[in-house]
Design a protein around this motif. Sequence first.
Motif, short mmCIF file in Angstrom:
data_model
loop_
_atom_site.label_atom_id
_atom_site.label_comp_id
_atom_site.label_asym_id
_atom_site.label_seq_id
_atom_site.Cartn_x
_atom_site.Cartn_y
_atom_site.Cartn_z
N ILE A 58 0.31 10.48 -4.89
CA ILE A 58 -0.09 11.89 -5.00
C ILE A 58 0.53 12.69 -3.86
CG2 ILE A 58 -2.04 13.48 -4.79
CD1 ILE A 58 -3.72 11.40 -6.31
N ALA A 59 0.43 12.17 -2.64
CA ALA A 59 0.97 12.89 -1.48
C ALA A 59 2.50 12.99 -1.57
CB ALA A 59 0.55 12.18 -0.20
N TYR A 60 3.16 11.94 -2.00
CA TYR A 60 4.61 11.96 -2.10
C TYR A 60 5.07 13.03 -3.10
CZ TYR A 60 9.42 10.27 -2.62
OH TYR A 60 10.79 10.18 -2.66
N ASP A 61 4.44 13.05 -4.26
CA ASP A 61 4.82 14.05 -5.26
C ASP A 61 4.57 15.46 -4.75
OD1 ASP A 61 5.58 12.06 -6.98
OD2 ASP A 61 3.67 12.03 -8.08
N TYR A 62 3.47 15.66 -4.04
CA TYR A 62 3.15 17.00 -3.55
C TYR A 62 4.14 17.46 -2.48
CZ TYR A 62 0.78 20.92 -1.44
OH TYR A 62 0.52 22.17 -0.94
N MET A 77 0.82 -1.21 0.00
CA MET A 77 0.00 0.00 0.00
C MET A 77 0.86 1.26 0.00
SD MET A 77 -3.37 -1.14 2.21
CE MET A 77 -2.56 -2.02 3.55
N LEU A 78 1.04 1.93 1.11
CA LEU A 78 1.79 3.20 1.12
C LEU A 78 3.16 3.10 0.46
CD1 LEU A 78 1.01 4.68 4.68
CD2 LEU A 78 0.18 5.54 2.48
N PRO A 79 3.97 2.07 0.74
CA PRO A 79 5.30 2.03 0.14
C PRO A 79 5.30 2.05 -1.38
CG PRO A 79 5.16 0.47 1.95
CD PRO A 79 3.76 0.96 1.69
N GLN A 80 4.22 1.52 -2.00
CA GLN A 80 4.18 1.44 -3.46
C GLN A 80 4.04 2.81 -4.13
OE1 GLN A 80 4.61 -1.39 -5.40
NE2 GLN A 80 5.24 -2.23 -3.43
N GLY A 81 3.65 3.82 -3.36
CA GLY A 81 3.50 5.15 -3.96
C GLY A 81 4.70 6.04 -3.77
N LEU A 82 5.78 5.52 -3.20
CA LEU A 82 6.94 6.35 -2.88
C LEU A 82 7.98 6.30 -3.99
CD1 LEU A 82 7.38 5.31 0.88
CD2 LEU A 82 5.85 7.04 -0.13
N GLY A 83 8.78 7.35 -4.06
CA GLY A 83 9.84 7.41 -5.05
C GLY A 83 11.08 6.65 -4.61
N ALA A 84 12.05 6.56 -5.53
CA ALA A 84 13.29 5.83 -5.26
C ALA A 84 14.05 6.50 -4.11
CB ALA A 84 14.16 5.79 -6.51
N LYS A 88 10.34 14.85 5.85
CA LYS A 88 9.40 13.82 6.28
C LYS A 88 7.96 14.33 6.25
CE LYS A 88 12.31 11.05 9.40
NZ LYS A 88 12.41 10.50 10.77
N TYR A 89 7.05 13.37 6.15
CA TYR A 89 5.63 13.65 6.34
C TYR A 89 4.97 12.38 6.85
CZ TYR A 89 4.68 11.25 1.86
OH TYR A 89 4.58 10.33 0.85
N LEU A 90 3.76 12.53 7.37
CA LEU A 90 3.00 11.40 7.88
C LEU A 90 1.85 11.08 6.94
CD1 LEU A 90 2.70 12.18 11.70
CD2 LEU A 90 4.48 10.90 10.50
N ALA A 91 1.50 9.81 6.87
CA ALA A 91 0.38 9.38 6.03
C ALA A 91 -0.44 8.34 6.78
CB ALA A 91 0.90 8.78 4.71
N VAL A 92 -1.75 8.54 6.79
CA VAL A 92 -2.68 7.57 7.37
C VAL A 92 -3.86 7.42 6.43
CG1 VAL A 92 -4.09 6.93 9.35
CG2 VAL A 92 -2.04 8.34 9.70
N VAL A 93 -4.14 6.20 6.02
CA VAL A 93 -5.29 5.93 5.14
C VAL A 93 -6.03 4.71 5.66
CG1 VAL A 93 -6.11 5.54 2.80
CG2 VAL A 93 -3.99 6.82 3.16
N SER A 106 -9.39 -3.33 -5.14
CA SER A 106 -9.30 -1.91 -5.48
C SER A 106 -9.00 -1.06 -4.25
CB SER A 106 -10.60 -1.44 -6.14
OG SER A 106 -11.71 -1.59 -5.26
N GLY A 107 -9.17 -1.62 -3.03
CA GLY A 107 -8.84 -0.88 -1.81
C GLY A 107 -7.35 -0.58 -1.72
N PRO A 108 -6.48 -1.60 -1.75
CA PRO A 108 -5.04 -1.32 -1.75
C PRO A 108 -4.59 -0.47 -2.93
CG PRO A 108 -5.47 -3.63 -1.22
CD PRO A 108 -6.78 -3.04 -1.65
N GLU A 109 -5.24 -0.63 -4.07
CA GLU A 109 -4.88 0.19 -5.23
C GLU A 109 -5.14 1.66 -4.97
OE1 GLU A 109 -6.17 0.76 -9.93
OE2 GLU A 109 -7.17 -0.73 -8.68
N LEU A 110 -6.25 1.97 -4.28
CA LEU A 110 -6.56 3.36 -3.95
C LEU A 110 -5.49 3.93 -3.01
CD1 LEU A 110 -8.39 5.85 -3.92
CD2 LEU A 110 -9.67 4.76 -2.06
N VAL A 111 -5.09 3.15 -2.03
CA VAL A 111 -4.07 3.63 -1.08
C VAL A 111 -2.76 3.90 -1.82
CG1 VAL A 111 -2.75 3.08 0.99
CG2 VAL A 111 -5.14 2.38 0.82
N ARG A 112 -2.39 3.06 -2.74
CA ARG A 112 -1.15 3.25 -3.51
C ARG A 112 -1.19 4.55 -4.29
NH1 ARG A 112 -1.71 -2.50 -4.20
NH2 ARG A 112 -2.84 -2.25 -6.16
#
Length: 378
Positions: A341-345, A280-287, A315-320, A330-336
């Motif tokens: 989006i949050a990482y890029d921002y 979930m969260l780790p899949q949306g992070l950059g290298a 750093k930032y915090l994320a809770v989903v 589709s639940g884990p896909e939404l979290v990813r």
Amino acid sequence: MASNSTGEQRSQTQSRRKQPSQQQLHQLNRSVSLSIQLVRLAICGLGASTIAGTTISIVNPPKSPIAAKVEPPVPPAPPVPQIDLLDPTTASAKLHNRLQVLNQKKTKLDASYLFINTELGEHSEWGADRVLPAASTIKLPILIALFQDVDAQKVNLAEKLTIDKNSIAGGSGDLQAQKPGTQVSILVAATKMITISDNTATNLLIARLGGKSALNQRFRNWGLSTTTINRPLPDLEGTNITTARELARSMMAIERGNIVSAASRSQILNIMRRTTGNTMLPQGLGAGAKIAHKTGDIGSLIADVGSIEFPTGKKYLAVVLVKRPYNDPSGPELVRKMSAIAYDYFQTAAPTPIVSPTSTPKNTSGFSDNVFIKKKPQ
């Protein structure tokens, strides 16, 4: 001659009348003896009382009101620290719009979330105070409570816990395969509780920390008004509850180092960085990004809470938390996607890094008064 004889007889009779009889003498002697005995007893009793009183006064002398020790007054308990609500002026409209556009496309899913740069206070949240099943994210505050007891020397990480029938739980984890009587160290149990979300390890730790009622009271003392353990793991019905905001507060308490010692903070983050559930969260992070996190999955709800660190140190915090049809992928896909989006921002909008504590922070029984305060310039 006759008259003289008569007079002598009269004289002897009078003499006999004046002398007491033998019986009278015996009664008199008894009365005198009894009186003497009573006098002796009275004297002995008075002497014994005097001796006893003297002995008592020596052994336990009366306390002088002047010499009596005055106990100092008990100081009042410190107020329970509370974390203020987010300041709406720090909400990011840009990040909020991006996340909402994504969520509106997922009509089958119902997400509650909180993303925040804790240095700047810039954030986006949705339903962050909604009470939801905690799933395995309930293990995060349990981990904090454990290391608080380590700091207080109430628990030793090398201490052995014994697996019994009551602690063995199905679902995730490998300790359930061990026979009753098998022992495992507290450190191993804590590591398995987080990294592979071991339910048996969690139940062992709940019992070691005093049970669910004791832990719930500690959560209240920290200022968590909702987070509650209602039943042992696995809690497939979702009776254990929390909110996105309280999970963020728990994670922030670790990051700020005001809930445990610096050494315990380091161990907690090290354990959380080794979490194996990385879908979930780790899949949306950059290298090069790092994450310390805890996941949850009970079929009807999935969750992920973590602290993300950019390669630059920011750093930032994320809770989903996402309610979904049972096991809907589709639940884990939404979290990813939300994570990406949050990482890029925050990568471009958060120029101030969080500085890790360089000295041992003060231990407290609760969280900092305000998680979302911008760091003052040095």
